[in-house]
Motif scaffolding. Structure first.
Motif, PDB file in Angstrom:
ATOM      1  N   VAL A  16       5.397  10.777   9.394  1.00 57.54           N
ATOM      2  CA  VAL A  16       4.147  10.678   8.630  1.00 57.54           C
ATOM      3  C   VAL A  16       4.221  11.608   7.421  1.00 57.54           C
ATOM      4  O   VAL A  16       3.868  11.225   6.301  1.00 57.54           O
ATOM      5  N   GLY A  17       4.725  12.818   7.623  1.00 59.94           N
ATOM      6  CA  GLY A  17       4.862  13.757   6.510  1.00 59.94           C
ATOM      7  C   GLY A  17       5.792  13.242   5.432  1.00 59.94           C
ATOM      8  O   GLY A  17       5.482  13.320   4.235  1.00 59.94           O
ATOM      9  N   LEU A  18       6.945  12.707   5.830  1.00 64.23           N
ATOM     10  CA  LEU A  18       7.887  12.176   4.845  1.00 64.23           C
ATOM     11  C   LEU A  18       7.296  10.993   4.082  1.00 64.23           C
ATOM     12  O   LEU A  18       7.473  10.880   2.863  1.00 64.23           O
ATOM     13  N   HIS A  19       6.581  10.133   4.781  1.00 68.31           N
ATOM     14  CA  HIS A  19       5.956   8.986   4.104  1.00 68.31           C
ATOM     15  C   HIS A  19       4.855   9.446   3.148  1.00 68.31           C
ATOM     16  O   HIS A  19       4.660   8.840   2.090  1.00 68.31           O
ATOM     17  N   MET A  20       4.149  10.506   3.496  1.00 67.35           N
ATOM     18  CA  MET A  20       3.133  11.027   2.579  1.00 67.35           C
ATOM     19  C   MET A  20       3.785  11.516   1.291  1.00 67.35           C
ATOM     20  O   MET A  20       3.272  11.274   0.190  1.00 67.35           O
ATOM     21  N   PHE A  21       4.915  12.196   1.410  1.00 65.22           N
ATOM     22  CA  PHE A  21       5.606  12.649   0.202  1.00 65.22           C
ATOM     23  C   PHE A  21       6.173  11.476  -0.604  1.00 65.22           C
ATOM     24  O   PHE A  21       6.187  11.520  -1.832  1.00 65.22           O
ATOM     25  N   LEU A  22       6.614  10.441   0.084  1.00 61.19           N
ATOM     26  CA  LEU A  22       7.075   9.244  -0.623  1.00 61.19           C
ATOM     27  C   LEU A  22       5.930   8.654  -1.446  1.00 61.19           C
ATOM     28  O   LEU A  22       6.102   8.311  -2.620  1.00 61.19           O
ATOM     29  N   LEU A  24       3.343  10.223  -2.563  1.00 63.95           N
ATOM     30  CA  LEU A  24       3.053  11.151  -3.651  1.00 63.95           C
ATOM     31  C   LEU A  24       4.034  10.958  -4.813  1.00 63.95           C
ATOM     32  O   LEU A  24       3.628  10.879  -5.972  1.00 63.95           O
ATOM     33  N   VAL A  25       5.315  10.851  -4.505  1.00 63.22           N
ATOM     34  CA  VAL A  25       6.324  10.631  -5.546  1.00 63.22           C
ATOM     35  C   VAL A  25       6.050   9.326  -6.280  1.00 63.22           C
ATOM     36  O   VAL A  25       6.090   9.273  -7.516  1.00 63.22           O
ATOM     37  N   LEU A  26       5.761   8.264  -5.530  1.00 61.41           N
ATOM     38  CA  LEU A  26       5.488   6.974  -6.176  1.00 61.41           C
ATOM     39  C   LEU A  26       4.244   7.041  -7.063  1.00 61.41           C
ATOM     40  O   LEU A  26       4.214   6.451  -8.142  1.00 61.41           O
ATOM     41  N   SER A  27       3.231   7.779  -6.636  1.00 58.24           N
ATOM     42  CA  SER A  27       2.029   7.904  -7.472  1.00 58.24           C
ATOM     43  C   SER A  27       2.332   8.734  -8.719  1.00 58.24           C
ATOM     44  O   SER A  27       1.814   8.433  -9.805  1.00 58.24           O
ATOM     45  N   LEU A  28       3.170   9.747  -8.597  1.00 53.00           N
ATOM     46  CA  LEU A  28       3.546  10.535  -9.772  1.00 53.00           C
ATOM     47  C   LEU A  28       4.337   9.700 -10.778  1.00 53.00           C
ATOM     48  O   LEU A  28       4.212   9.894 -11.995  1.00 53.00           O
ATOM     49  N   LEU A  49       5.472   0.063 -16.361  1.00 48.11           N
ATOM     50  CA  LEU A  49       4.233   0.529 -15.727  1.00 48.11           C
ATOM     51  C   LEU A  49       3.820  -0.410 -14.609  1.00 48.11           C
ATOM     52  O   LEU A  49       3.446   0.036 -13.519  1.00 48.11           O
ATOM     53  N   ALA A  50       3.920  -1.712 -14.855  1.00 51.27           N
ATOM     54  CA  ALA A  50       3.570  -2.685 -13.813  1.00 51.27           C
ATOM     55  C   ALA A  50       4.457  -2.494 -12.585  1.00 51.27           C
ATOM     56  O   ALA A  50       3.972  -2.557 -11.441  1.00 51.27           O
ATOM     57  N   GLN A  51       5.735  -2.249 -12.795  1.00 54.93           N
ATOM     58  CA  GLN A  51       6.664  -2.049 -11.674  1.00 54.93           C
ATOM     59  C   GLN A  51       6.313  -0.775 -10.908  1.00 54.93           C
ATOM     60  O   GLN A  51       6.331  -0.772  -9.672  1.00 54.93           O
ATOM     61  N   ALA A  52       5.999   0.300 -11.612  1.00 52.72           N
ATOM     62  CA  ALA A  52       5.629   1.551 -10.936  1.00 52.72           C
ATOM     63  C   ALA A  52       4.346   1.365 -10.134  1.00 52.72           C
ATOM     64  O   ALA A  52       4.236   1.836  -8.995  1.00 52.72           O
ATOM     65  N   ILE A  53       3.379   0.670 -10.731  1.00 51.50           N
ATOM     66  CA  ILE A  53       2.112   0.407 -10.026  1.00 51.50           C
ATOM     67  C   ILE A  53       2.364  -0.400  -8.760  1.00 51.50           C
ATOM     68  O   ILE A  53       1.820  -0.110  -7.697  1.00 51.50           O
ATOM     69  N   ARG A  54       3.197  -1.434  -8.847  1.00 51.70           N
ATOM     70  CA  ARG A  54       3.464  -2.275  -7.677  1.00 51.70           C
ATOM     71  C   ARG A  54       4.296  -1.540  -6.625  1.00 51.70           C
ATOM     72  O   ARG A  54       4.097  -1.758  -5.428  1.00 51.70           O
ATOM     73  N   ALA A  55       5.224  -0.691  -7.054  1.00 52.44           N
ATOM     74  CA  ALA A  55       6.010   0.071  -6.077  1.00 52.44           C
ATOM     75  C   ALA A  55       5.081   0.961  -5.255  1.00 52.44           C
ATOM     76  O   ALA A  55       5.192   1.034  -4.029  1.00 52.44           O
ATOM     77  N   PHE A  56       4.141   1.620  -5.935  1.00 46.61           N
ATOM     78  CA  PHE A  56       3.166   2.448  -5.231  1.00 46.61           C
ATOM     79  C   PHE A  56       2.219   1.584  -4.401  1.00 46.61           C
ATOM     80  O   PHE A  56       1.975   1.856  -3.222  1.00 46.61           O
ATOM     81  N   GLY A  57       1.712   0.525  -5.017  1.00 52.13           N
ATOM     82  CA  GLY A  57       0.769  -0.340  -4.320  1.00 52.13           C
ATOM     83  C   GLY A  57       1.367  -0.977  -3.082  1.00 52.13           C
ATOM     84  O   GLY A  57       0.733  -1.036  -2.030  1.00 52.13           O
TER      85      GLY A  57
END
Length: 135
Positions: A16-22, A24-28, A49-57
């Protein structure tokens, strides 16, 4: 504690901790693209930007349910090895998917493997949860 002797709670906490950091990185990465292109809302048709948004989403669509599943497996005292296996496959899948999607809006090998790994983790977690529910 090593991975084999840790409790199921420790195992779930790790993943869970590692996924939270993942996440966070994707949102950054989204924020970085927004600042670079001076876009406050949406993607304004900018592929990076669209790709970054979708990777996070996409990660936010899959990670929470899997992490809830790992937490419940820990609550029912599933073996820590099973939680580590599911957590690792999920994490590797989400990382691969994010890399693949961030580098290309189309189909890519990391993206495909990432999706498959995510689905494998989902099936494993789901089957394990059902097993512990009726066992």
């Amino acid at each position: 504690m090593d991975a084999v002797t840790s409790t199921s709670g420790n195992a779930a906490a790790l993943w869970v901790g590692l996924h939270m950091f993942l996440l966070l990185v994707l949102s950054l990465l989204v924020v970085r693209q927004r600042q670079k292109h001076k876009v406050a809302l949406g993607d304004e048709g900018i592929p990076e930007l669209a790709q970054a948004i979708r990777a996070f989403g996409n990660a936010t669509e899959y990670v929470p349910a899997a992490m809830c599943g790992l937490a419940v497996l820990a609550l029912v005292n599933a073996p820590s090895l099973a939680i580590h296996l599911a957590g690792f496959v999920m994490f590797a899948g989400r990382c691969l998917h994010a890399v693949g999607l961030s580098n290309s809006g189309g189909t890519s090998f990391p993206r495909v493997i990432g999706v498959l790994a995510t689905w494998v983790a989902y099936v494993f977690i789901g089957v394990a949860l059902l097993f512990y529910a009726i066992a």
